[in-house]
Design a protein around this motif. Structure first.
Motif, PDB file in Angstrom:
ATOM      1  N   MET A 343      -6.915  -5.690   9.060  1.00 16.54           N
ATOM      2  CA  MET A 343      -6.821  -7.145   8.939  1.00 16.54           C
ATOM      3  C   MET A 343      -5.445  -7.517   8.396  1.00 16.54           C
ATOM      4  O   MET A 343      -4.939  -6.871   7.481  1.00 16.54           O
ATOM      5  CB  MET A 343      -7.907  -7.618   7.966  1.00 16.54           C
ATOM      6  N   ALA A 344      -4.861  -8.527   8.981  1.00 12.15           N
ATOM      7  CA  ALA A 344      -3.531  -8.962   8.522  1.00 12.15           C
ATOM      8  C   ALA A 344      -3.632 -10.382   8.001  1.00 12.15           C
ATOM      9  O   ALA A 344      -4.406 -11.189   8.509  1.00 12.15           O
ATOM     10  CB  ALA A 344      -2.538  -8.897   9.681  1.00 12.15           C
ATOM     11  N   LEU A 345      -2.897 -10.663   6.977  1.00  8.02           N
ATOM     12  CA  LEU A 345      -2.860 -12.007   6.440  1.00  8.02           C
ATOM     13  C   LEU A 345      -1.496 -12.249   5.808  1.00  8.02           C
ATOM     14  O   LEU A 345      -0.720 -11.308   5.611  1.00  8.02           O
ATOM     15  CB  LEU A 345      -3.977 -12.248   5.425  1.00  8.02           C
ATOM     16  N   VAL A 346      -1.205 -13.498   5.549  1.00  3.75           N
ATOM     17  CA  VAL A 346       0.063 -13.851   4.904  1.00  3.75           C
ATOM     18  C   VAL A 346      -0.269 -14.481   3.565  1.00  3.75           C
ATOM     19  O   VAL A 346      -1.022 -15.450   3.501  1.00  3.75           O
ATOM     20  CB  VAL A 346       0.869 -14.834   5.775  1.00  3.75           C
ATOM     21  N   ILE A 347       0.260 -13.886   2.514  1.00  2.46           N
ATOM     22  CA  ILE A 347       0.026 -14.425   1.178  1.00  2.46           C
ATOM     23  C   ILE A 347       1.359 -14.915   0.634  1.00  2.46           C
ATOM     24  O   ILE A 347       2.266 -14.117   0.405  1.00  2.46           O
ATOM     25  CB  ILE A 347      -0.595 -13.354   0.246  1.00  2.46           C
ATOM     26  N   ASP A 348       1.452 -16.203   0.496  1.00  4.14           N
ATOM     27  CA  ASP A 348       2.658 -16.817  -0.058  1.00  4.14           C
ATOM     28  C   ASP A 348       3.926 -16.344   0.674  1.00  4.14           C
ATOM     29  O   ASP A 348       4.934 -16.018   0.050  1.00  4.14           O
ATOM     30  CB  ASP A 348       2.761 -16.484  -1.556  1.00  4.14           C
ATOM     31  N   GLY A 349       3.828 -16.262   1.976  1.00  5.35           N
ATOM     32  CA  GLY A 349       5.004 -15.884   2.765  1.00  5.35           C
ATOM     33  C   GLY A 349       5.150 -14.396   2.978  1.00  5.35           C
ATOM     34  O   GLY A 349       5.997 -13.969   3.765  1.00  5.35           O
ATOM     35  N   TYR A 350       4.347 -13.591   2.329  1.00  9.94           N
ATOM     36  CA  TYR A 350       4.413 -12.131   2.495  1.00  9.94           C
ATOM     37  C   TYR A 350       3.362 -11.696   3.515  1.00  9.94           C
ATOM     38  O   TYR A 350       2.158 -11.854   3.256  1.00  9.94           O
ATOM     39  CB  TYR A 350       4.131 -11.419   1.172  1.00  9.94           C
ATOM     40  N   PRO A 351       3.765 -11.166   4.657  1.00 10.65           N
ATOM     41  CA  PRO A 351       2.764 -10.648   5.589  1.00 10.65           C
ATOM     42  C   PRO A 351       2.230  -9.317   5.064  1.00 10.65           C
ATOM     43  O   PRO A 351       3.010  -8.426   4.708  1.00 10.65           O
ATOM     44  CB  PRO A 351       3.562 -10.451   6.886  1.00 10.65           C
ATOM     45  N   THR A 352       0.939  -9.201   4.995  1.00 11.53           N
ATOM     46  CA  THR A 352       0.377  -8.011   4.361  1.00 11.53           C
ATOM     47  C   THR A 352      -0.969  -7.665   4.956  1.00 11.53           C
ATOM     48  O   THR A 352      -1.526  -8.414   5.751  1.00 11.53           O
ATOM     49  CB  THR A 352       0.236  -8.242   2.837  1.00 11.53           C
ATOM     50  N   HIS A 353      -1.459  -6.515   4.582  1.00 12.91           N
ATOM     51  CA  HIS A 353      -2.828  -6.118   4.872  1.00 12.91           C
ATOM     52  C   HIS A 353      -3.561  -6.038   3.536  1.00 12.91           C
ATOM     53  O   HIS A 353      -2.944  -6.197   2.475  1.00 12.91           O
ATOM     54  CB  HIS A 353      -2.852  -4.761   5.571  1.00 12.91           C
ATOM     55  N   LEU A 354      -4.827  -5.763   3.596  1.00 17.55           N
ATOM     56  CA  LEU A 354      -5.602  -5.638   2.353  1.00 17.55           C
ATOM     57  C   LEU A 354      -5.659  -4.159   1.971  1.00 17.55           C
ATOM     58  O   LEU A 354      -6.304  -3.371   2.658  1.00 17.55           O
ATOM     59  CB  LEU A 354      -7.009  -6.180   2.548  1.00 17.55           C
ATOM     60  N   ALA A 355      -4.962  -3.830   0.907  1.00 17.79           N
ATOM     61  CA  ALA A 355      -4.927  -2.426   0.477  1.00 17.79           C
ATOM     62  C   ALA A 355      -6.216  -2.069  -0.242  1.00 17.79           C
ATOM     63  O   ALA A 355      -6.777  -2.883  -0.973  1.00 17.79           O
ATOM     64  CB  ALA A 355      -3.733  -2.206  -0.441  1.00 17.79           C
ATOM     65  N   LEU A 356      -6.674  -0.864  -0.018  1.00 20.95           N
ATOM     66  CA  LEU A 356      -7.911  -0.385  -0.643  1.00 20.95           C
ATOM     67  C   LEU A 356      -7.577   0.818  -1.528  1.00 20.95           C
ATOM     68  O   LEU A 356      -6.474   1.378  -1.439  1.00 20.95           O
ATOM     69  CB  LEU A 356      -8.912   0.019   0.448  1.00 20.95           C
ATOM     70  N   PRO A 357      -8.519   1.223  -2.387  1.00 18.57           N
ATOM     71  CA  PRO A 357      -8.205   2.318  -3.323  1.00 18.57           C
ATOM     72  C   PRO A 357      -7.665   3.579  -2.640  1.00 18.57           C
ATOM     73  O   PRO A 357      -6.851   4.297  -3.210  1.00 18.57           O
ATOM     74  CB  PRO A 357      -9.547   2.585  -4.000  1.00 18.57           C
ATOM     75  N   TRP A 358      -8.103   3.837  -1.418  1.00 19.62           N
ATOM     76  CA  TRP A 358      -7.651   5.056  -0.751  1.00 19.62           C
ATOM     77  C   TRP A 358      -6.138   5.048  -0.529  1.00 19.62           C
ATOM     78  O   TRP A 358      -5.517   6.109  -0.430  1.00 19.62           O
ATOM     79  CB  TRP A 358      -8.399   5.241   0.576  1.00 19.62           C
ATOM     80  N   ALA A 359      -5.548   3.856  -0.491  1.00 17.54           N
ATOM     81  CA  ALA A 359      -4.093   3.775  -0.329  1.00 17.54           C
ATOM     82  C   ALA A 359      -3.391   4.470  -1.491  1.00 17.54           C
ATOM     83  O   ALA A 359      -2.310   5.048  -1.323  1.00 17.54           O
ATOM     84  CB  ALA A 359      -3.648   2.312  -0.248  1.00 17.54           C
ATOM     85  N   LEU A 360      -4.005   4.427  -2.650  1.00 17.83           N
ATOM     86  CA  LEU A 360      -3.433   5.129  -3.803  1.00 17.83           C
ATOM     87  C   LEU A 360      -3.874   6.593  -3.795  1.00 17.83           C
ATOM     88  O   LEU A 360      -3.049   7.499  -3.966  1.00 17.83           O
ATOM     89  CB  LEU A 360      -3.889   4.442  -5.098  1.00 17.83           C
ATOM     90  N   LEU A 361      -5.163   6.814  -3.551  1.00 17.19           N
ATOM     91  CA  LEU A 361      -5.687   8.187  -3.630  1.00 17.19           C
ATOM     92  C   LEU A 361      -5.037   9.107  -2.598  1.00 17.19           C
ATOM     93  O   LEU A 361      -4.794  10.285  -2.879  1.00 17.19           O
ATOM     94  CB  LEU A 361      -7.207   8.179  -3.418  1.00 17.19           C
ATOM     95  N   GLU A 362      -4.738   8.578  -1.417  1.00 24.04           N
ATOM     96  CA  GLU A 362      -4.203   9.450  -0.369  1.00 24.04           C
ATOM     97  C   GLU A 362      -2.796   9.927  -0.693  1.00 24.04           C
ATOM     98  O   GLU A 362      -2.255  10.769   0.000  1.00 24.04           O
ATOM     99  CB  GLU A 362      -4.216   8.743   0.983  1.00 24.04           C
ATOM    100  N   ARG A 363      -2.212   9.350  -1.737  1.00 27.88           N
ATOM    101  CA  ARG A 363      -0.884   9.805  -2.150  1.00 27.88           C
ATOM    102  C   ARG A 363      -0.949  10.930  -3.173  1.00 27.88           C
ATOM    103  O   ARG A 363       0.069  11.486  -3.549  1.00 27.88           O
ATOM    104  CB  ARG A 363      -0.092   8.625  -2.724  1.00 27.88           C
ATOM    105  N   LEU A 364      -2.141  11.213  -3.651  1.00 25.91           N
ATOM    106  CA  LEU A 364      -2.275  12.260  -4.657  1.00 25.91           C
ATOM    107  C   LEU A 364      -2.232  13.633  -3.980  1.00 25.91           C
ATOM    108  O   LEU A 364      -2.634  13.777  -2.824  1.00 25.91           O
ATOM    109  CB  LEU A 364      -3.593  12.095  -5.408  1.00 25.91           C
TER     110      LEU A 364
END
Lengths: 651, 778
Positions: A343-364
């Protein structure tokens, strides 16, 4: 013991029904879709059997000729290929593979049954729990992909059962020690089907179990549990090191594609005879083109039973936490509502997706090896099975218990059916390929189009017949073949170049030649008629070269990068030249054989003259790409910047 | 009675200390930076007295947006912000009234929190310490620094919390008190209801549910509901004005707290500012909205409170909720949104408020950092519990030391920034110039200059051409921009401008040079201001436009036009884009849309009435304001050789031509250039039309024979829409001399049945309307 055999046979029957008509075609068809990894795994089993029989050396360069691929990885996950290899001593290879898969499924059910009994669930509940675990759609999806290693799940319930016993009523140290050792062994074996199972199955279940012990301040049980896990980890270490030693696993990414949406657990397969006919739209949108990786359907029958279990059995609530955790992790790094894109959305001019906890965990460390968070739904299946067992235990009582249990089993089996019939593919290989085994003059075969993953998988399967080394090949995912080698040989079909690389035979996989027969036409033009051809393959023998191989190079443009592939008959000093074409000042990076050699800024019209380090004779590839590289634009109004190099060549 | 007064006096003393030197400059300065809202607020305070003195309506600022005035009823939505100062301004100098109100508000904040603490059973000194934490919390001081007097009105919140917590016992009176307190919390600044009252109510209610105190929770819901309803009834008259003047400027990222804000003291602090570097990077330019420093002493006391007192844990819940919400739409570290890539996707870390802010009504809350007013309350309570647990022996001494340390730790400015309140006598002297119709401050689009204009207005009392009640002027930018760009005496005269105040600090010299050139020497000048009186206009100006020859449109760009009389302006430009959809709008109404490729031409005739018009070009979808990677680029629209050509109407406008199905032709014109004849048509659609509704333009010879035609659908158009088109018909090369007629009408395909013409200014036949004629001489 007799009860165990009976239960095992019950689950084997369930597996046979679920995979219908596989049992009727054990040696003529192969379990799995035409796009599956079945052929790849079969080749690995064949190789193991051949090595065990002593027919070929373990280090023979059958793949990536003449360098070879270290195949230690296959021994590090023995339950993936070894059962088939061993069965192939007495059965044809296809039958061995199919039977190994059916036996594994039955063992999964039996193990979950044992866990349920350990948890105090009665016979009916445990039987249904095991059945849910055998039939859970996520596992059916994996079967259709031929992922027999990933469905080797039985050590996990047995590990959990052993851990539960470690927390039980005060017992003798000997009994505790025995269960500690058992737990450690099961812990080691969890990763024997696929090392990722340690992650997908244990992180949500054992992780929540540890949190629970800490929350309840059960320090003694925590100590025993950690001890068992530590010993298990120590036992598993040699296999991990063996796996890490092996090469041949290349290609990653797609962790967003291989993640679930929150709706996957309520999306039945659209290949189901009933659900598929209802015209439901969302299962196709959340599961994608085929109900393989994304399938995680909880089911009506099992879901209701799990709900009853939750309401009626306090013990089931712990398992709900594990299910919720696994479900959340299966969503991966970015939130999706459809299979295709986050899902894509724009928050205050920043185009972004909704990050989930796995975005952090997958970096471990360790967790970073995973590229398919959707497989956390395996743990959902395990936990769901236990909760459904609790539900059955709570409601199925009385004299007609057996009948009700059977009805429930039938309902679950019908509800869960993900394919009907189970996808299979023909196992037969044309006799011409078997005949090649008798040709000692053939050094290596080159399967084209080499860059197509299905060509490589099919090429691996053909190797079980001809036994000849392959120029490409892989252990998992994609071939690690030097792209310059594959690209130049395929683009030129230069007999001298092919000869220099050891190619004596070229196999065209007609299905995957997206140039509309262009590959075969070029081969016919240069090499004459094929030595063998049928609907799927055309086999060409390389003619003797008429002149020595010269410097060959070619340019290939791909998205935001320009590639130059070269074969150098002799080493020397070269420079890379060309002219930049950009839509503004852009950061760029040049790489030589995948090693960065230059970073800088390029504007439109800038001349490029990069001196290269001395190059040895052989294949080399260079590419110039945007730096940072282009990413999927997170907004419709954005696009990748332009960077291409015109007139790119070596001088 | 004595003790509360003493309490209040002591809190007032602390307020004087932390706002030093404001107490010594009560009449000569205004609290806050020059770029803050202090001067704007001073104007609004002044207006109340001015309205009473002059008999004007206090609900309407007739002196702004000359000659129309601005609805000022929104100021009445926040009586706790303005009323005390309005009263004080009647008897005190304006700056003193404003400053004194702020000091009293701060003291009331501390006092109310102390009351809450004592109401919950804490000791005297614990209440004092908690009160100081609340009153001095850096977010309060930061908002003081930018003159946000309304946001400082926090004292109703602790009183509401106390009333809500006392609902553990039944009683209609208690519910009434809690409801009244709820309503009060929104009367200092309406949005406090969302920033503080709602999270507070939620957490206290959740705590009651957790304890299974169902009846308490029910009473709390009833009280909050009644309070909300009462507040809504009071605010009802202001809603339309408030929403009408509200701007969705964004800010949920910019005006949010950094993840590290809780540990970042002010970089203006005399000690921390010298010792630490990171607070400047954390707070960046966002000190006012992003401050959330928990503090060493208050933080330690809060930890002790949570550890030692079970009651404190509910406040920890509020603190966490407020802090998470204050982080805004995207997670920021070192004032930069955290960015990551995974599997080829680039993303930021979206936070709950990023989603919630998209909900209707909440999208106007552009400063999530203000949720930390809830953190201030929660922290003060936790610190109070902590102090209550540890301050035993020598309570007074220990407490005073702790209060001193907290006040020092929290000091956000030293000294407090203030803005001189003096106004040059030359400005004040303008009050006597009754011949002066309106004052135009330039640059009009500089927000600080606009606030200064408002403040100067309190001295010269002449109407302002611009001016605002909040944020920015509602006056049409077309007029203000063209007046500023041209400084044409004729246009200024037509707008009623008799004086121009140029704010030199906000001008790079361009405006000053232009003013000298067009208006002559200033009548007054100092370091900050230059006053110009426009000369008598020597000639009327027929047309003016603010248009640059080349421009890149990434989202929406405006072109401003002025016409002295009705006519048409033809807008033409070479356009290039990556197949982007471009919409053209006139005064906000979409009139034309097209897909622009690599080399296209935009051509649109614009019907103009006498006055100012705005032509907008909008990309759909617009490029996002932030491009997250250097490897990505915006698919923008480039315009070159842009030009506008105006021709006045030769005849007065005709009534519209109306066909059935609500299609009407409002303005039209026929032009001829070379071998092409063009019909410029301005259509309105009361009902929807679709691709099968065909508009035709036919060129007929004298016998009615068809010479050239354009039969085309205008596409799917919703009812209530407007479309403008230029229909070009090529004249046949062998066309003989003569008079030719251009007609238009509509028919339905495939029936080929014409829309019936129901009204036309001239005689018609066959349901077609004659829009013009051309005489050709070969």
């Amino acid at each position: 013991m007799r009860q165990g055999i009976g239960v095992f046979i019950f689950y084997l029957g369930a597996a046979v029904v679920m995979t219908f008509p596989l049992a009727l075609q054990l040696d003529s068809r192969l379990l799995g879709h035409a796009f599956s990894d079945t052929t790849e795994y079969l080749r690995h089993s064949w190789w193991m059997a051949e090595v065990l029989r002593g027919r070929i050396a373990a280090d023979a360069p059958l793949l990536l000729y003449p360098d070879g691929i270290d195949s230690a990885l296959l021994w590090a996950i023995p339950l993936q290929s070894l059962p088939t290899a061993l069965l192939s001593f007495i059965l044809p290879l296809p039958a061995a593979f199919n039977l190994a898969a059916l036996l594994t499924l039955a063992l999964n059910g039996l193990a979950l049954y044992a866990l349920a009994r350990t948890l105090g669930i009665g016979g009916s509940g445990a039987l249904i729990a095991g059945l849910v675990f055998v039939l859970y759609p996520a596992f059916q999806g994996q079967l259709a992909l031929g992922h027999v290693g990933l469905v080797t799940l039985y050590p996990a319930p047995l590990l959990l059962a052993a851990l539960m016993r470690l927390r039980g009523a005060p017992r003798s140290r000997a009994a505790q020690g025995r269960d500690l050792l058992l737990a450690a062994v099961w812990m080691m074996m969890v990763g024997w089907g696929s090392a990722l199972l340690w992650l997908y199955l244990l992180l949500p279940t054992v992780g929540v179990w540890l949190v629970r012990l800490i929350g309840r301040r059960e320090w003694g049980a925590l100590g025993w549990t950690l001890g068992a896990l530590a010993v298990g980890a120590a036992l598993a270490l040699p296999f991990v090191l063996l796996g890490l030693r092996g090469a041949g696993v290349s290609g990653g990414g797609m962790s967003v594609f291989f993640s679930a949406t929150p709706l996957n657990i309520i999306a039945p397969s659209f290949s189901h005879p009933l659900w598929g006919s209802l015209g439901l739209d969302y299962p196709r949108r959340v599961l994608g083109i085929d109900p393989f990786e994304g399938t995680a359907y909880v089911g009506v029958a099992a879901g209701v039973l799990a709900l009853i279990g939750l309401i009626r059995r306090r013990a089931a609530r712990f398992w709900l936490m594990a299910a919720a955790g696994a479900w959340g992790l299966s969503w991966g790094a970015l939130f999706k509502l459809e299979e295709t894109a986050p899902m894509a959305l724009v928050i205050d001019g920043y185009p972004t997706h909704l990050a989930l906890p796995w975005a952090l965990l997958e970096r471990l460390p360790i967790l970073s090896i995973s590229r398919t968070p959707v497989r956390f739904s395996f743990a959902v299946g395990l936990v769901l099975a236990v909760m459904a067992g609790c539900g059955v235990d709570a409601v199925v009582q009385g004299r007609r218990r057996a009948l009700v249990t059977l009805i429930l089993a039938a309902l679950i089996a019908f509800d869960y059916q993900t394919f009907f019939p189970m996808p299979t593919r023909p196992a037969a290989i044309p006799a011409a390929f078997y005949a090649l085994a008798e040709r000692p003059d053939i050094r290596a075969v080159f399967n084209v189009p080499w860059e197509h993953p299905l060509t490589d998988k099919e090429g691996l399967y053909l190797q079980t017949a001809h036994g000849k080394p392959m120029i490409a090949g892989h252990l998992a995912r994609n071939t690690p073949l030097n792209p310059a080698k594959g690209w130049l040989m395929q683009e030129t079909f230069d007999p001298a170049l092919l000869d220099a690389a050891g190619v004596d035979l070229i196999i065209v996989h007609r299905e995957w030649d997206y140039s509309g027969g262009g590959l075969e036409a070029r081969l016919r033009e240069r090499f004459g008629a094929p030595a063998f051809a049928d609907a799927r393959f055309a086999v060409f023998e390389r003619p003797d070269p008429t002149q020595p191989v010269a410097l060959i190079s070619g340019v290939h443009r791909h998205a935001d990068s320009t590639w130059l592939f070269a074969y150098l008959p002799e080493g020397g000093a070269f420079a890379l030249v060309g002219t930049a074409r950009t839509d503004g000042a852009r950061g760029a990076q040049a790489r030589l054989n995948d090693q960065p050699i230059w970073r800088g800024q390029l504007s439109d019209g800038d001349p490029l003259a990069l001196p290269l380090p001395p190059l040895a004779a052989g294949f080399h590839f260079f590419n110039i790409t945007l730096d940072p590289p282009c990413l999927v634009p997170p907004h419709e109004a954005l696009r990748c910047a332009t960077l291409r190099i015109e007139g790119m060549e070596l001088r | 009675m004595r003790r509360p007064l003493t309490d209040f006096g002591l809190f007032l003393l602390i307020a004087l200390i932390i706002t030093y030197p404001l107490g010594f400059e009560l009449s000569s300065s205004l609290a806050g930076f020059a770029y803050g809202d202090g001067r704007e607020m001073a104007h609004h305070l002044w207006w109340f007295g001015e309205a009473l003195r002059t008999g004007e309506s206090p609900f309407f600022m007739s002196n702004l947006a000359y000659p129309n005035g601005i609805d000022a009823i929104t100021l009445w939505a926040n009586p706790l912000q303005f009323f005390p100062a309005w009263a004080l301004a009647l008897i005190l100098p304006l700056p003193a009234a404003a400053n004194l109100t702020i000091l009293l508000t701060l003291a009331l904040n501390g006092w109310a929190l102390a009351l809450l603490c004592r109401g919950l059973g804490m000791g005297f000194w614990a209440g004092w310490i908690a009160g100081v934490v609340f009153m001095c919390f850096p977010l309060m001081q930061a908002h003081l620094g930018v003159g946000h007097a309304g946001l400082l009105v926090q004292y109703p919140v602790p009183l509401y919390a106390l009333a809500l917590l006392r609902l553990s016992r039944s009683g209609v009176g208690r519910i009434g008190i809690a409801a009244a307190a709820f309503a009060l919390t929104g009367l200092g600044h309406t949005l406090q209801i969302i920033y503080v009252t709602a999270p507070l109510t939620l957490v206290i209610g959740a705590a009651a549910l957790w304890r299974r105190a169902w009846s308490t929770a029910a009473r709390q819901v009833i009280a909050a509901g009644i309070g909300a309803a009462a507040l809504a009834v009071y605010l009802l008259p202001t809603f339309s004005a408030a929403f009408g003047s509200a701007y969705d400027d964004g800010g949920v990222v910019r005006y949010s707290a950094d993840l590290l804000a809780f540990a970042s003291p002010s970089f203006f602090h005399p000690l921390w500012g010298a010792l630490l570097d990171y607070p400047r990077r954390v707070l960046g330019v966002n000190l006012d909205e992003g401050a959330a420093y928990v503090g060493v002493i208050a933080g330690a006391l809060a930890l002790i409170g949570v550890w030692r007192r079970r009651e404190a844990r509910m406040w920890l819940g509020l603190a966490l909720l407020a802090y998470v919400l204050s982080l805004g739409g995207l997670l920021k570290i070192l004032d930069t949104p955290v960015q990551f890539t995974t599997d080829g996707y680039i993303s930021y870390v979206a936070l709950p408020w990023g989603i919630l802010a998209e909900l209707p009504g909440l999208s106007l809350l552009r400063a999530p950092g203000r949720f930390n007013f809830g953190l201030a309350l929660a922290l003060a309570m936790m610190a109070g519990y902590g102090a209550d647990a540890v301050v035993r022996r020598r309570g007074a001494l220990v407490s005073l030391i702790l209060i001193g340390l907290i006040a020092f730790d929290y000091q956000t400015f030293f000294p407090l920034p203030t803005t001189p309140a003096a106004i040059p006598p030359a400005i004040a002297a303008l009050e006597q110039r009754t011949d002066m119709r309106a004052v135009f401050g330039i640059p009009w689009d500089n927000l600080i200059a606009a606030k200064t204009d408002l403040y100067l207005h309190t001295a010269h009392r002449r109407p302002l051409l611009a001016g605002q009640v909040t944020r920015r002027t509602p006056v049409a930018p077309a007029m203000l921009t063209i007046l500023q760009d041209t400084l044409d005496p004729a246009l200024l005269d037509a707008a009623g401008v008799d004086l121009i105040i140029l704010h030199k600090q906000h001008d790079d010299g361009t405006l000053y040079a232009r003013a000298l050139d067009r208006l002559g020497a200033p009548t007054y000048e100092d370091d900050a201001l230059a006053l110009f009186e426009p000369p008598e206009p020597d000639a009327p100006r027929l047309f003016a436009a603010a248009l640059t020859e080349s421009l890149a449109v990434t989202a929406r760009s405006e072109v401003y036009l002025y016409a002295a009389q009705p006519g048409w302006a033809l807008f033409e430009a070479d356009a290039s884009a990556d197949r982007r959809r471009v919409r053209l709008l006139i005064d906000g109404d979409a009139v034309h849309g097209q897909i622009v490729g690599e080399a296209d031409r935009l051509r649109l005739p614009i019907p103009l009435e006498a006055g100012y018009t705005t032509l907008s070009m909008a990309l759909s979808p617009p490029c996002p304001a932030v491009i997250p990677s250097a490897a990505l680029t915006c698919r923008d629209l480039r315009l070159t050789s842009a030009a506008l050509t105006f021709t006045a109407d030769e005849t007065p406008p005709s009534p519209p031509v109306i066909w059935e199905r609500g299609v009407s032709l409002v303005r039209w014109r026929v032009t001829q250039g070379g071998e092409t004849v063009s019909a410029w048509l301005d259509w309105r659609f009361d009902s929807a039309v679709d691709e099968n509704d065909i508009r035709f333009v036919h060129l007929l010879d004298e016998s009615g024979g068809l010479i050239a035609q354009s039969d085309a659908p205008l596409g799917r158009i919703a009812g209530g829409s407007r479309r403008i088109e230029a229909v070009d018909l090529a004249l046949p090369a062998d066309l003989a001399s003569g008079t030719y007629t251009l007609v238009t009408g509509w028919y339905r395909y495939p029936e080929i049945v014409r829309f019936r013409l129901t009204a036309a200014p001239t005689e018609t036949a066959n349901d077609v309307f004659r829009i013009g004629a051309l005489t050709l001489t070969r």
